[in-house]
Enzyme design. Structure first.
Site, short mmCIF file in Angstrom:
data_model
loop_
_atom_site.label_atom_id
_atom_site.label_comp_id
_atom_site.label_asym_id
_atom_site.label_seq_id
_atom_site.Cartn_x
_atom_site.Cartn_y
_atom_site.Cartn_z
N TYR A 1 52.57 33.74 45.76
CA TYR A 1 52.44 33.10 44.45
C TYR A 1 53.79 32.56 43.97
O TYR A 1 53.83 31.59 43.21
CB TYR A 1 51.93 34.10 43.41
CG TYR A 1 50.43 34.19 43.31
CD1 TYR A 1 49.65 34.50 44.41
CD2 TYR A 1 49.79 33.98 42.08
CE1 TYR A 1 48.28 34.60 44.30
CE2 TYR A 1 48.42 34.08 41.97
CZ TYR A 1 47.66 34.38 43.08
OH TYR A 1 46.30 34.49 42.98
N LYS B 1 48.11 42.28 56.39
CA LYS B 1 47.68 41.51 57.56
C LYS B 1 48.80 41.60 58.59
O LYS B 1 49.38 40.61 59.02
CB LYS B 1 47.39 40.06 57.13
CG LYS B 1 46.79 39.18 58.21
CD LYS B 1 45.36 39.53 58.60
CE LYS B 1 44.90 38.67 59.76
NZ LYS B 1 43.59 39.13 60.33
N ASP C 1 41.13 41.56 56.39
CA ASP C 1 39.77 41.10 56.75
C ASP C 1 38.82 42.29 56.84
O ASP C 1 37.69 42.25 56.35
CB ASP C 1 39.78 40.26 58.05
CG ASP C 1 40.61 40.86 59.17
OD1 ASP C 1 41.28 41.89 58.94
OD2 ASP C 1 40.61 40.29 60.28
N ASP D 1 38.21 39.99 43.05
CA ASP D 1 37.01 39.22 42.70
C ASP D 1 35.82 39.76 43.49
O ASP D 1 34.72 39.93 42.95
CB ASP D 1 37.18 37.73 43.01
CG ASP D 1 37.61 36.92 41.79
OD1 ASP D 1 38.34 37.47 40.94
OD2 ASP D 1 37.20 35.76 41.66
C1 IPM Z 1 43.66 36.48 38.30
C2 IPM Z 1 43.50 34.99 38.26
C3 IPM Z 1 44.88 34.35 38.27
C4 IPM Z 1 45.56 34.73 39.56
C5 IPM Z 1 44.88 32.83 38.07
C6 IPM Z 1 44.20 32.44 36.78
C7 IPM Z 1 46.26 32.25 38.15
O1 IPM Z 1 42.71 34.55 39.31
O2 IPM Z 1 44.31 37.04 37.40
O3 IPM Z 1 43.13 37.09 39.23
O4 IPM Z 1 45.35 34.10 40.62
O5 IPM Z 1 46.34 35.68 39.55
MG MG Z 2 41.84 36.11 40.45
#
Ligand code: IPM
Ligand code: MG
Length: 365
Positions: free
Chosen positions: A139, A189, A221, A249
């Site tokens: 990031y 990984k 994975d 997620d």
């Molecule tokens: C999260 C979100 C953020 C991330 C985005 C909105 C930048 O997906 O907090 O998981 O990728 O960290």
């Molecule tokens: Mg996210």
């Protein structure tokens, strides 16, 4: 107790759900005889619209000075067409506040198990926390950008970690595992990535100080698969920024709705009260498709507000009031549209809040 909170309602459904959290926070603060000052700041897309900057200086200064920050959500299609991105504000804020550990607890509510895509028997005893590294990795790694290579437009990002970055987040995860079931899963990984090999080596070194915790390593994975096939086997998972983003997620839908889940981001900085400074936000995004309709699920934000009270203000009892009220409201069968059972009538955000307030006012200490 007196505390200063900054609110960042942000974009999409953010303002609707933060408004609910503000009312509930005010209620529990009053009941506990505390003074919570809450000050709203522009952030994300709404700050781009006003100032051309997703993280204006005034917002950043307010967040750095606050005892804790509560965030709704940022982003939306409106800001997808070039120019500054709302998400950049969030990344900048995490970096500036030095919030290197993002805690995402995954625990399905027993009454919402039918909303999960997994078979109910797989959900028995699912209760784990993902500790995601939040201020490093791909990031933030440099170089990052675009250039012409062999006549072709080429883009690149850099996945980079040093031992100090891995060590501090690993320690947070080990400490947390100690207070729970005593198991830590590190996800990387390392069969392909150099940065993952350093990650694994560092985790193994830190593990020497935590011999009472059982450590397992999983490749990302395989971890993605095990989250579906054996979610109950996890206690604490520690992983890098990108892998943590993706896996949380995935993990969140196991619980039935991403709308229910809170998160807490912390570092080593302390606030004026002597507790960790932190940023608290639901895991879900700004949900532009339902923004303004008054139907968003405020549970993830309410539980984030509860974590804020617990970790950054030391108000355990007040945190439990909110958690208990959420639990009882769901137990009583009240549901927003995202988690309502087929054929049942969903509540609006405000109606859900009113049901929650009823529960809250009936709670004994
Ligand atoms: C999260 C979100 C953020 C991330 C985005 C909105 C930048 O997906 O907090 O998981 O990728 O960290
Ligand atoms: Mg996210």
């Amino acid at each position: 107790m007196k505390a200063n909170l900054v609110l960042l309602p942000g974009d999409g459904i953010g303002p609707e759900i933060v408004a609910v959290a503000v009312e509930i926070l005010s209620f529990v603060a009053q009941r506990g005889a505390h003074q919570l000052k809450m000050n709203s700041q522009l952030f994300g897309g709404s700050a781009i619209d006003a100032y051309g900057d997703p993280l204006p200086q005034e917002t950043l200064d307010a967040c750095l000075a606050a005892d804790a920050v509560l965030l709704g959500a940022v982003g939306g299609p409106k800001w997808d067409h070039g120019g500054p991105r709302p998400e950049a504000g969030l990344l900048g804020l995490r970096k500036q506040m030095q919030l290197f550990a993002n805690l995402r607890p995954i625990q399905p509510h027993p009454d919402l198990i039918s909303a999960s895509p997994l078979r109910p028997e797989r959900l028995q005893d699912v209760d784990f926390v993902v500790v995601r590294e939040l201020t490093g990795g791909i990031y933030f790694g440099k170089p990052k950008g675009r250039k012409q290579v062999d006549g072709l437009e080429t883009a690149f990002d850099t996945m980079v970690y040093n031992t100090a970055e891995v060590e501090r987040v690993t320690r947070v995860a080990f400490e947390l595992a100690r207070t729970r079931k005593g198991k830590l899963t590190s996800v990387d990984k390392s069969n392909v990535l150099e940065s993952s090999r350093l990650w694994r080596e560092t985790v193994n070194r830190v593990a020497q100080d935590y011999q009472d915790v059982i450590l397992e390593h999983l490749l990302v994975d395989a971890a993605a698969m095990h989250l579906i096939t054996r979610p109950a086997s996890f206690d604490v998972i520690v992983t890098s920024n990108l892998f943590g983003d993706i896996l949380t997620d995935e993990a969140s839908v196991i619980t039935g709705s991403i709308g229910n889940l809170p998160s807490a981001s912390i570092g080593n900085e302390k606030n004026a009260l002597g507790f960790p400074s932190g940023l608290y936000e639901p895991i879900h995004g700004s949900a532009p498709d339902i923004a303004g309709k008054g139907i968003a699920n405020p549970v993830g934000t309410l539980l984030s507000a509860a974590s804020l009270l617990r970790f950054s203000l030391g108000l355990e009892k007040e945190a439990q009031w909110i958690e208990k009220a959420v639990d009882l409201t769901l137990k009583a069968g009240h549901r927003t549209a995202d988690i309502v059972a087929e054929g049942k009538f969903p509540l609006t955000t405000i109606q859900f809040k009113e049901k929650l307030q009823e529960q809250l006012s009936q709670l004994s200490d």
